[in-house]
Structure formats: C-alpha cells, structure tokens
Enzyme design. Structure first.
Site, PDB file in Angstrom:
ATOM      1  N   GLU A 120       7.306   0.584  -5.559  1.00 36.37           N
ATOM      2  CA  GLU A 120       7.113  -0.845  -5.702  1.00 36.37           C
ATOM      3  C   GLU A 120       6.350  -1.029  -7.002  1.00 36.37           C
ATOM      4  O   GLU A 120       5.318  -0.377  -7.195  1.00 36.37           O
ATOM      5  CB  GLU A 120       6.264  -1.315  -4.511  1.00 36.37           C
ATOM      6  CG  GLU A 120       6.399  -2.754  -4.209  1.00 36.37           C
ATOM      7  CD  GLU A 120       5.477  -3.187  -3.075  1.00 36.37           C
ATOM      8  OE1 GLU A 120       5.158  -2.377  -2.182  1.00 36.37           O
ATOM      9  OE2 GLU A 120       5.084  -4.362  -3.114  1.00 36.37           O
ATOM     10  N   ARG A 168       2.767  12.918   3.456  1.00 38.68           N
ATOM     11  CA  ARG A 168       2.308  12.435   2.163  1.00 38.68           C
ATOM     12  C   ARG A 168       1.276  13.409   1.608  1.00 38.68           C
ATOM     13  O   ARG A 168       0.684  14.201   2.352  1.00 38.68           O
ATOM     14  CB  ARG A 168       1.724  11.027   2.261  1.00 38.68           C
ATOM     15  CG  ARG A 168       0.501  10.938   3.158  1.00 38.68           C
ATOM     16  CD  ARG A 168       0.012   9.500   3.297  1.00 38.68           C
ATOM     17  NE  ARG A 168      -0.628   9.033   2.096  1.00 38.68           N
ATOM     18  CZ  ARG A 168      -0.189   8.011   1.342  1.00 38.68           C
ATOM     19  NH1 ARG A 168       0.890   7.358   1.685  1.00 38.68           N
ATOM     20  NH2 ARG A 168      -0.842   7.642   0.276  1.00 38.68           N
ATOM     21  N   LYS A 194      -2.475   2.781  -4.206  1.00 40.84           N
ATOM     22  CA  LYS A 194      -2.391   1.977  -5.428  1.00 40.84           C
ATOM     23  C   LYS A 194      -3.361   0.812  -5.380  1.00 40.84           C
ATOM     24  O   LYS A 194      -3.966   0.462  -6.384  1.00 40.84           O
ATOM     25  CB  LYS A 194      -0.963   1.431  -5.569  1.00 40.84           C
ATOM     26  CG  LYS A 194      -0.069   2.330  -6.386  1.00 40.84           C
ATOM     27  CD  LYS A 194       1.234   1.614  -6.693  1.00 40.84           C
ATOM     28  CE  LYS A 194       2.383   2.180  -5.896  1.00 40.84           C
ATOM     29  NZ  LYS A 194       3.383   1.233  -5.474  1.00 40.84           N
TER      30      LYS A 194
HETATM   31  P1  ATP Z   1       0.549   2.748  -2.187  1.00 45.05           P
HETATM   32  O1  ATP Z   1       0.254   2.468  -0.749  1.00 45.05           O
HETATM   33  O2  ATP Z   1      -0.472   3.543  -2.881  1.00 45.05           O
HETATM   34  O3  ATP Z   1       0.981   1.538  -2.958  1.00 45.05           O
HETATM   35  P2  ATP Z   1       3.178   3.351  -1.610  1.00 45.05           P
HETATM   36  O4  ATP Z   1       3.642   4.399  -0.699  1.00 45.05           O
HETATM   37  O5  ATP Z   1       3.233   1.965  -1.089  1.00 45.05           O
HETATM   38  O6  ATP Z   1       1.763   3.734  -2.138  1.00 45.05           O
HETATM   39  P3  ATP Z   1       5.442   3.099  -3.241  1.00 45.05           P
HETATM   40  O7  ATP Z   1       5.505   2.539  -4.597  1.00 45.05           O
HETATM   41  O8  ATP Z   1       6.040   2.327  -2.151  1.00 45.05           O
HETATM   42  O9  ATP Z   1       3.922   3.366  -2.984  1.00 45.05           O
HETATM   43  O10 ATP Z   1       5.921   4.602  -3.203  1.00 45.05           O
HETATM   44  C1  ATP Z   1       7.056   5.101  -3.832  1.00 45.05           C
HETATM   45  C2  ATP Z   1       7.423   6.391  -3.191  1.00 45.05           C
HETATM   46  O11 ATP Z   1       6.375   7.328  -3.350  1.00 45.05           O
HETATM   47  C3  ATP Z   1       7.673   6.225  -1.710  1.00 45.05           C
HETATM   48  O12 ATP Z   1       8.870   6.908  -1.378  1.00 45.05           O
HETATM   49  C4  ATP Z   1       6.479   6.844  -1.076  1.00 45.05           C
HETATM   50  O13 ATP Z   1       6.808   7.415   0.157  1.00 45.05           O
HETATM   51  C5  ATP Z   1       6.065   7.896  -2.100  1.00 45.05           C
HETATM   52  N1  ATP Z   1       4.633   8.151  -2.012  1.00 45.05           N
HETATM   53  C6  ATP Z   1       3.625   7.283  -2.162  1.00 45.05           C
HETATM   54  N2  ATP Z   1       2.438   7.863  -1.958  1.00 45.05           N
HETATM   55  C7  ATP Z   1       2.685   9.161  -1.694  1.00 45.05           C
HETATM   56  C8  ATP Z   1       1.878  10.310  -1.399  1.00 45.05           C
HETATM   57  N3  ATP Z   1       0.537  10.234  -1.332  1.00 45.05           N
HETATM   58  N4  ATP Z   1       2.491  11.494  -1.197  1.00 45.05           N
HETATM   59  C9  ATP Z   1       3.823  11.589  -1.266  1.00 45.05           C
HETATM   60  N5  ATP Z   1       4.642  10.565  -1.523  1.00 45.05           N
HETATM   61  C10 ATP Z   1       4.099   9.359  -1.739  1.00 45.05           C
HETATM   62 MG    MG Z   2       4.600   0.626  -0.703  1.00 44.61          MG
END
Ligand code: ATP
Ligand code: MG
Length: 593
Positions: free
Chosen positions: A61, A296, A306
C-alpha cells in the site's frame, strides 16, 4: 522476475517451494490463458497460453516507505517467480484513498529496484495499480447483488459491530439483510452516485452470520468515503474494502500463488468464497489464485509497522525516512547495507508458518559476510589522541615521513596495496593508552612495547595530562629495524598491535556512530508506548582521523575500518572537503586486548 544472478549455494527448501513444485508437476495452472494485461475472464480467454509458469505479486500500500519486513516479502515473491520461470507483478494496493501518496509510490519502486528486482518480463512491464480495477470491482459488486450475494446495510456502525457477535456468540441478521435485489441495486447505485453520506451505508457480502469465522459473517465489501484518490481523483466516493479488493486484484492479474503474512489466514475462506462466486458468474477464470500465509519478519530491536515508522519521522525522533537508524530500506541503504546483504539475509531466514523473532545479529552477519570479501580496508582513529615519537628526529631526521603500506583487501590479493605515512606525530585511539593498565592489557602503558600496525614497534615512555587529568599526548620511542615487512622486523616480540594514522597525512572525518534505535529487544510488544523504548544513545558523532586515501571516497563507498567495523561514506552529506562516514556495523570479533 529478474532475479539477480547471485553466486550463492542452492536455495534452501521451504514450504512455498514445495507448493509451487507440486503445482508445476501437476500442471495446476498449465491451461491458463493470459490476455497480455490484467483483465476479466473474457479478456484472458481471448489471449494466449500464459507464458509465465507462475505469477506472484508484491502488493504494498503506498502509504509509507518500505521496511526490512517488506524486503523479505520482495525477495520471496520476486525470488520465487525468478526461480520457477514465473513473473512477479509489482502492484500498488491503492484502494485506500486517504493515506496514499505519489512520494511513497516512487520510494517503493526505488526500493524494489535497488534490491535488484524488476517487473519487466520479456518487454512487458508488470507494474499495476489496484485502482485501475475499480470499474471491475464495481461491476463484480453489482453481480453479487444481482445474484443475491450482497446487500446494502444501513445499520449504524455500532449496531453492525454489536450484531456481528463474537467468538462465543453467533451474529444477528441485519434488518437490511432481506432487502430485495432491486432495492439493493438502487441503493448501491445511490451510494456510488454520492446520494448517501460517508459512513451511512456499506455493501456487505451475504454469507453466514453464524459462521465460526467472524470474517465470514457478512463482511463489508464497499464503503462510502469522500476522499480524493491519488490516481482516480474524485471519480469515486465509494471504495472497496481490502478483503474484497485483494482477491479480485489477484484474479485479474492471473496470480497463481498469492503470498501474505499469517494475520490474513482467517481471511482465506472469504478470498476463496469470493473467487468461487465470481467464476460461477463468469467474471473471472479458473483455476483461481490461491493464498498462502507465511510468518512475517519480526526483527529484534526493530519496529516493522509503517504507521509507527511514520510517527518516528513525523514527530522528529529521527531525521527522516532515510535516517540511518531506521529499518526502512532507504534507511538501511544509507546506513550502508547492500542489496546483496539484504537478499542474503532473506535467504537465510527462509519462510516458515509460525511467527518468531529473528535476532538482529542475523542481519548484521549477512552484511559482514557480504562486505568482508569485497570492501577495502582502512585505518581510522575514532577517538584520537596524539602520539609523539620522541626519538624520531634523532633516528630518522627531522621532518622525515616513512611510507608504510598494507593490502587494500587481504581477502582479495588482486586488490593491491594502499600507502600512508608514518612520521614523528601520529593519531592513536585514546583507549590504547592506560597509565595504570588493567590485567591483561597489552597496549600502551609506560614501559610496554607495541606494534603500530603495518609500521614500527615502539616503547611507550609516558603521557602528558591536562589540569583535569585527561591524557593530551602520549610519548614513545621507536625501536629501529622493526618496520613491518622488512627482514628481522619481528625480532622484537610484542603482545599488542594498535591501529593509527599519521598526523601529517590523515584526513579529518565526521563519523556517525549508530547504535540500535530501540533499547529493548522486542519493542512495541508491551503496554508501554514504543516511543519510551527509544535508545537515547543511538547516535554519537565524533571527529575522527582516517587514512589519506579516504579523501577520495565517493558517497556510498564502503570500507572496513580495521578493528572498528564497517563504514560507508554517507550518501547525503559526504562530499568534497567534508568527509562523512556512517558506521554500518562493528566487527564480528572485538579487537584482541
Ligand atoms: P504496515 O502494517 O507496516 O503498513 P503492511 O503489511 O500493511 O505493513 P503492505 O504495504 O500492505 O504493508 O505490505 C506489502 C507486502 O509486504 C504484503 O504482502 C505484506 O504481507 C508484506 N509485509 C509487510 N510487512 C511484513 C513483514 N514484517 N514481514 C514480511 N512481509 C511483510
Ligand atoms: Mg497493509
């Protein structure tokens, strides 16, 4: 799909590789058609057989900069596609209009490219935006309504929450659940046309209010939100919910293996339910994409949210997204991490199905293993005190500068030699002199002999102190015929070897000594505000002296400062006349006493 051609040992097996290998063996996706771009059933059916054996996607995102956890996901998705003759799509999951920004889009693309991956496969750019699918998502929603599988719910948010029930209590039907198809369609179009206020209604899938999986109790799939979207502007005032949008994005893009983190496990039944309904309606083709969950990355001393990283930036706890203490990809890059080290790290941690914490030392270990064979060595004195060779003029002649040399990288004989000067005055580390040495201390103290690395052996004779008792100068006498590399130089035995730079040719440098940003191993896991867990000593800036060759260092050049660790010329502040180094990490073994 372009997996970097690493010269690394064969990839360790993981459960996702097993899934993919089985699918390839069974030809699960062998009959799929690809319309040349994402699209609905008819679009793909009119295409040709899909040239990609598998399709994965990396779907961030665009609401912030990527962090080390995303690096794991990037390496996994692009890596698997590359390894199995597939394609990995770069997709912006930009269905939430409020928090998204072009700055983040650009930052994310940069990060993926910097890590060594790309979305170009045989001339096709697989760069997609979920917002490009809004029309299809809307059409699919009308289809669900027409099939009796969705309804417009106008309960208050409180009632909706209350009526959803909980783990022990089944949900209660909304009074709007039994609306007629026509009424639902009219109402949904009114939502789309801006006739209802934000939050006044949602479109819900009609599934099962008694399902043991709360996600299946008629999840909301569309909401009303008047917000300008960074790509579609004000075209829409209704936006699809993530749980609804994501399976559709995957299906339109012909994704085969949709990899996500474990917290989405409970949403898999809805993912499958939705795709089953849409293919029954002829909107998408079979076989469907399938979702697989992996653990994760949780890294000690690091926060991988984020939102919280953004808070650190917005509230000024760090200097920006690329502060070298941040575990964002831009931060790690500025800190001195290499793409190779992050890929190696991702490979080493592998993928599992259960959450655990990875020790930060695993990341640092990957970095050292990457840098050690390839970076130049240099001597640097980080906490300088002057050393004066009192018999220099008598032995060597006043003003004489002896030239010493050392391998640029002892691990790489082809790297050649570096040269620097040894004269009457040198800089050494303050901690290399002790007036009253503790037991086992082999460096400078009155009467002790020490080798100045790559130089001569000296005998310490004493030191000068200021009124406050601080050592301001150390004195020593040189022992003739002990220069490293000359015959007989090791006739005088010493227990200690210290690093130094010549006062005549050393270059002054600003060196930023970074420590972990958080003082606790698992920040943000207790009731305590994570801001209270910030390490107050995460940055110390010193004025150091470094070898003369480092005056020529360019931004991003990395070095091993002997016995201190790995350093990089800061990509933002280093330049001609202002030498600035960031400490990346220390040496594996601390310098022998
Ligand atoms: P945040 O909550 O920090 O915004 P998010 O998971 O919402 O993280 P996205 O931009 O939706 O962030 O993530 C993009 C991809 O990265 C998704 O497929 C997510 O599963 C993966 N991802 C995010 N954080 C991790 C992590 N700590 N370890 C492995 N994969 C991750
Ligand atoms: Mg997300």
């Amino acid at each position: 799909m372009t997996s970097p051609a690493d010269k690394e040992p064969p990839k360790p097996s993981n459960f996702l590789r097993q899934v993919i290998e089985k699918d390839l063996e069974q030809g699960t996706y062998a009959q799929r058609m690809w319309g040349g771009s994402p699209g609905d059933a008819a679009h793909h059916q009119a295409g040709r057989s899909d040239p990609a054996r598998i399709r994965t996607r990396f779907p961030p995102e665009p609401n912030g900069y990527l962090h080390v956890g995303h690096a794991k996901s990037i390496c996994l998705n692009f890596g698997l596609a590359g390894d199995y003759g597939g394609v990995c799509h770069m997709r912006f999951d930009d269905t939430n209009p409020e928090k998204e920004d072009q700055e983040f889009v650009d930052g994310i693309l940069d990060a993926v490219k910097w890590l060594g991956f790309g979305w170009d496969a045989n001339g096709t750019e697989h760069l997609y935006h979920a917002s490009d699918y809004f029309d299809f998502m809307y059409r699919a929603a009308e289809y669900l309504i027409e099939a009796g599988l969705a309804y417009v719910d106008e309960q208050s948010p409180e009632d909706m929450r209350h009526n959803r029930g909980d783990f022990s209590k089944p949900g209660t039907d909304s009074p709007f659940r039994s609306r007629s198809i026509d009424e639902n369609l009219t109402r949904f179009r009114e939502m789309r046309d801006g006739k209802l206020a934000d939050g006044a209604a949602v479109l819900r899938a009609r599934i099962d209010m008694a399902s043991p999986n709360i996600n299946m109790r008629d999840p909301a799939i569309y909401r009303i939100r008047r917000a300008t979207h960074h790509r579609t502007g004000d075209k829409w005032c209704i936006y699809p919910m993530y749980t609804y949008a994501h399976p559709i994005e995957d299906a339109l893009e012909n994704i085969t293996h949709s990899l996500c983190t474990l917290e989405f496990e409970d949403q898999r039944p809805f993912y499958d339910w939705l795709l089953d309904r849409l293919s029954e309606g002829g909107l998408i083709n079979k076989p469907h994409p399938r979702q697989y969950e992996f653990a994760r990355l949780n890294l000690t001393y690091v926060i991988t949210s984020k939102r919280k990283l953004k808070q650190l930036v917005d509230e000024g706890h760090v200097s920006g997204w690329d502060d070298p203490r941040m575990n964002t990809i831009v931060g790690l890059r500025r800190r001195g991490y290499t793409p190779e080290s992050l890929r190696l790290f991702a490979e080493r941690i592998g993928v599992t199905k259960s959450d655990s914490w990875i020790d930060y030392s695993t990341l640092e270990g990957a970095l050292r293993d990457d840098l050690d064979p390839k970076v130049a060595r240099a001597m640097a004195v980080l906490e300088p005190v002057k050393l004066v060779i009192t018999n220099w003029d008598a032995l060597m002649g006043a003003g004489f500068q002896d030239v010493c040399s050392a391998p640029i990288n002892p691990r790489d004989p082809a790297s050649g030699k570096r040269e620097f000067k040894f004269g009457k005055e040198l800089w050494i580390e303050k901690t290399d002199y002790e007036e009253a040495p503790p037991k086992g201390y082999n460096r400078l103290f009155p009467g002790n002999k020490v080798r100045l690395k790559y130089g001569h052996v000296i005998t310490c004779t004493g030191a000068t102190k200021d009124a406050a008792g601080n050592v301001t100068e150390v004195q020593a006498e040189l022992i003739p015929d002990t220069k490293s590399g000359t015959p007989g130089s090791d006739a005088v035995k010493v227990k200690g070897v210290i690093t130094w730079v010549g006062a005549a040719d050393a270059v002054q440098a600003e060196v930023r000594l970074y420590d972990r940003l958080f003082a606790v191993a698992q920040p943000d896991t207790t009731d305590k505000d994570f801001l209270e867990e910030i390490n107050p000593d995460s940055l110390k800036v010193v004025t150091a002296y470094v070898e003369p060759a480092l005056a020529q260092a360019k931004a991003d050049d990395r070095f091993q400062f002997e016995r201190h660790g790995y350093f990089v010329a800061d990509r933002k502040n280093h330049g001609v006349g202002h030498v600035v180094f960031n400490k990346i990490t220390g040496m594996k073994d601390s310098f022998a006493k």
